[in-house]
Scaffold this motif. Sequence first.
Motif, short mmCIF file in Angstrom:
data_model
loop_
_atom_site.label_atom_id
_atom_site.label_comp_id
_atom_site.label_asym_id
_atom_site.label_seq_id
_atom_site.Cartn_x
_atom_site.Cartn_y
_atom_site.Cartn_z
N VAL A 92 68.06 -11.02 107.86
CA VAL A 92 66.81 -10.55 108.47
C VAL A 92 66.74 -9.02 108.43
N ILE A 93 67.82 -8.38 108.84
CA ILE A 93 67.85 -6.92 108.86
C ILE A 93 67.68 -6.35 107.45
N GLN A 94 68.37 -6.97 106.51
CA GLN A 94 68.27 -6.52 105.13
C GLN A 94 66.84 -6.60 104.62
N ARG A 95 66.15 -7.66 105.04
CA ARG A 95 64.76 -7.81 104.63
C ARG A 95 63.92 -6.66 105.17
N TRP A 96 64.19 -6.30 106.42
CA TRP A 96 63.46 -5.18 107.02
C TRP A 96 63.74 -3.88 106.24
N ILE A 97 64.99 -3.73 105.85
CA ILE A 97 65.34 -2.53 105.08
C ILE A 97 64.60 -2.51 103.75
N ALA A 123 88.50 -1.50 117.66
CA ALA A 123 89.87 -1.88 118.02
C ALA A 123 89.86 -3.12 118.89
N ASP A 124 89.11 -3.05 119.98
CA ASP A 124 89.14 -4.14 120.97
C ASP A 124 88.66 -5.46 120.39
N PHE A 125 87.64 -5.40 119.57
CA PHE A 125 87.10 -6.62 118.96
C PHE A 125 87.51 -6.72 117.49
N GLY A 126 88.60 -6.07 117.17
CA GLY A 126 89.07 -6.07 115.79
C GLY A 126 89.29 -7.47 115.24
N HIS A 127 89.72 -8.36 116.08
CA HIS A 127 89.95 -9.73 115.61
C HIS A 127 88.64 -10.38 115.18
N GLN A 128 87.61 -10.16 115.98
CA GLN A 128 86.30 -10.73 115.65
C GLN A 128 85.78 -10.12 114.36
N ILE A 129 85.92 -8.82 114.24
CA ILE A 129 85.44 -8.13 113.05
C ILE A 129 86.20 -8.61 111.82
N GLU A 130 87.49 -8.80 112.00
CA GLU A 130 88.30 -9.29 110.87
C GLU A 130 87.86 -10.70 110.47
N THR A 131 87.60 -11.53 111.47
CA THR A 131 87.14 -12.89 111.18
C THR A 131 85.83 -12.87 110.40
N LEU A 132 84.93 -11.97 110.79
CA LEU A 132 83.64 -11.87 110.11
C LEU A 132 83.77 -11.16 108.76
N ASN A 133 84.96 -10.61 108.51
CA ASN A 133 85.22 -9.95 107.23
C ASN A 133 86.06 -10.88 106.35
N THR A 150 80.12 -21.07 113.72
CA THR A 150 78.86 -20.72 114.37
C THR A 150 78.56 -19.22 114.32
N LEU A 151 79.51 -18.42 114.76
CA LEU A 151 79.26 -16.98 114.82
C LEU A 151 79.07 -16.40 113.42
N ARG A 152 79.88 -16.86 112.47
CA ARG A 152 79.76 -16.34 111.12
C ARG A 152 78.38 -16.65 110.55
N ASP A 153 77.94 -17.89 110.73
CA ASP A 153 76.61 -18.27 110.26
C ASP A 153 75.53 -17.43 110.93
N TRP A 154 75.65 -17.34 112.24
CA TRP A 154 74.66 -16.57 112.99
C TRP A 154 74.59 -15.14 112.44
N THR A 155 75.75 -14.56 112.24
CA THR A 155 75.81 -13.17 111.77
C THR A 155 75.16 -13.03 110.40
N GLU A 156 75.53 -13.93 109.49
CA GLU A 156 74.95 -13.85 108.15
C GLU A 156 73.43 -13.93 108.21
N PRO A 187 68.19 2.71 105.19
CA PRO A 187 69.19 1.86 104.50
C PRO A 187 70.55 1.93 105.15
N ILE A 188 70.68 1.35 106.34
CA ILE A 188 71.97 1.30 107.01
C ILE A 188 72.67 -0.03 106.69
N ASP A 189 73.93 -0.12 107.06
CA ASP A 189 74.68 -1.36 106.85
C ASP A 189 74.40 -2.31 108.01
N PRO A 190 73.72 -3.42 107.77
CA PRO A 190 73.32 -4.34 108.84
C PRO A 190 74.51 -4.80 109.69
N ARG A 191 75.62 -5.00 109.03
CA ARG A 191 76.81 -5.48 109.74
C ARG A 191 77.23 -4.50 110.84
#
Lengths: 211, 211
Positions: free
Chosen positions: B143-148, A173-183, B132-138, B155-159
């Motif tokens: 990396v996490i997916q590679r470990w999986i 909820a609190d970081f919903g905006h960030q999560i939405e941006t990354l989605n 920046t953040l989106r790139d960093w996250t991807e 097999p968890i969701d890296p995000r």
Amino acid sequence: MTADQTRPMRRAEIRRENEKLILLAAEKVFAEAGYGGATMQIIADVAGLPKANLHYYFPTKEELYRRVVQDIFEIWLHAADSFDAAPGPVEGIGAYITAKMEISRRHPYGSKVWASEVMHGAPVIQDYLETTLRDWTEGRIAVIQRWINAGQLAPIDPRHLLYMLWATTQHYADFGHQIETLNKGKPLTDAQWKAATESVKTIILRGIGAL
Amino acid sequence: MTADQTRPMRRAEIRRENEKLILLAAEKVFAEAGYGGATMQIIADVAGLPKANLHYYFPTKEELYRRVVQDIFEIWLHAADSFDAAPGPVEGIGAYITAKMEISRRHPYGSKVWASEVMHGAPVIQDYLETTLRDWTEGRIAVIQRWINAGQLAPIDPRHLLYMLWATTQHYADFGHQIETLNKGKPLTDAQWKAATESVKTIILRGIGAL
DNA sequence: ATTTTTGTTGACCGGATGGTCAGGTTATGG
DNA sequence: CCATAACCTGACCATCCGGTCAACAAAAAT
């Protein structure tokens, strides 16, 4: 052209309706602008009422804010009902995660107001933290400790488990905006919310040795 | 009675020092009062400078706030260095948790300002989130997916793992007041911070099947 | 029907706040 | 030593905001 058929509203009805309207608008504006950034004028506009009318129902901005925070605290606490009367940690903690994720989804504004309140040092609900929340926390810690003693959980620190439950669920909820941006800028879908809940459940429950 | 021996300050030195002073005060005040609740006067008082001097270095309140948020974002990103060049998930994620917990402890104000900024819809760093953040996250997800794929993780969701890492670690800064209240009103000791970090590490690493 | 109580609202007010500016002081370059 | 540029700051201003109020409208009580 028939006349307006709406029967005259009852006094109590008017009060209830307007208070609800104002509280809903206030929750949204406080969440989006913060206490300092929110203005009575904006809240009034969102509620669709003249500003003076707000002051009729809530004398001061602080009192209005107080009501918003208290209402949220109620919801917050009631999510704990899931915790109780559960046969074991998987059901109890699982249900709690589900409930809190649901709250994050249904009451994102409320969650943000709560977060903001705590971040600013809990100026209006400090006493609740020291009484109600503290008692609640001690109670759950006892429950978790019992599960640990019974060998149903790994020997983790119950306190930090609670913090982790709060943190992970409220984050949506609190970081919903960030999560939405990354989605890709889109809000989470039903399926994504379900997946998020499952992810949180799986990782935490396995993390505490409940699975 | 000897004369004042302090040599005259160099211009560049003065600038650096005063900007630092102002930014530090601003970070604290913005964190404690929010953007709307913070006033240039209070920030000036905390910095120990006249208000007009603030406007000499930072033309507007918004620009000062922007600088505070950007500086925090830098710290935020640099914590990721721990993630890279790690042989496996236990070291990589473990180091990341340690780094982020350290940040929560050392920069609680910054963390709160960041949280507040995101909660209010990221009015000033939206572009950073999208680039920046989106790139960093991807990158980390890869990396996490590679470990999986290598069988080093369940097999968890890296995000959602990333969200959990952010949520749990930042919670100790953003909700520090609540945690302190539940800790008999006292700040966490060194040992308690260490225990908190270990708790988070243990639960998450076991939760993702890394242990 | 009349009075009283409750709800409604535009206009207004005092104080606070972000920002400006003119006139100063201090370092630096020539 | 002088001139210029950078730094400093008390006083000031326009705007905005929380809160008030008087006058009115609508429901309830009598």
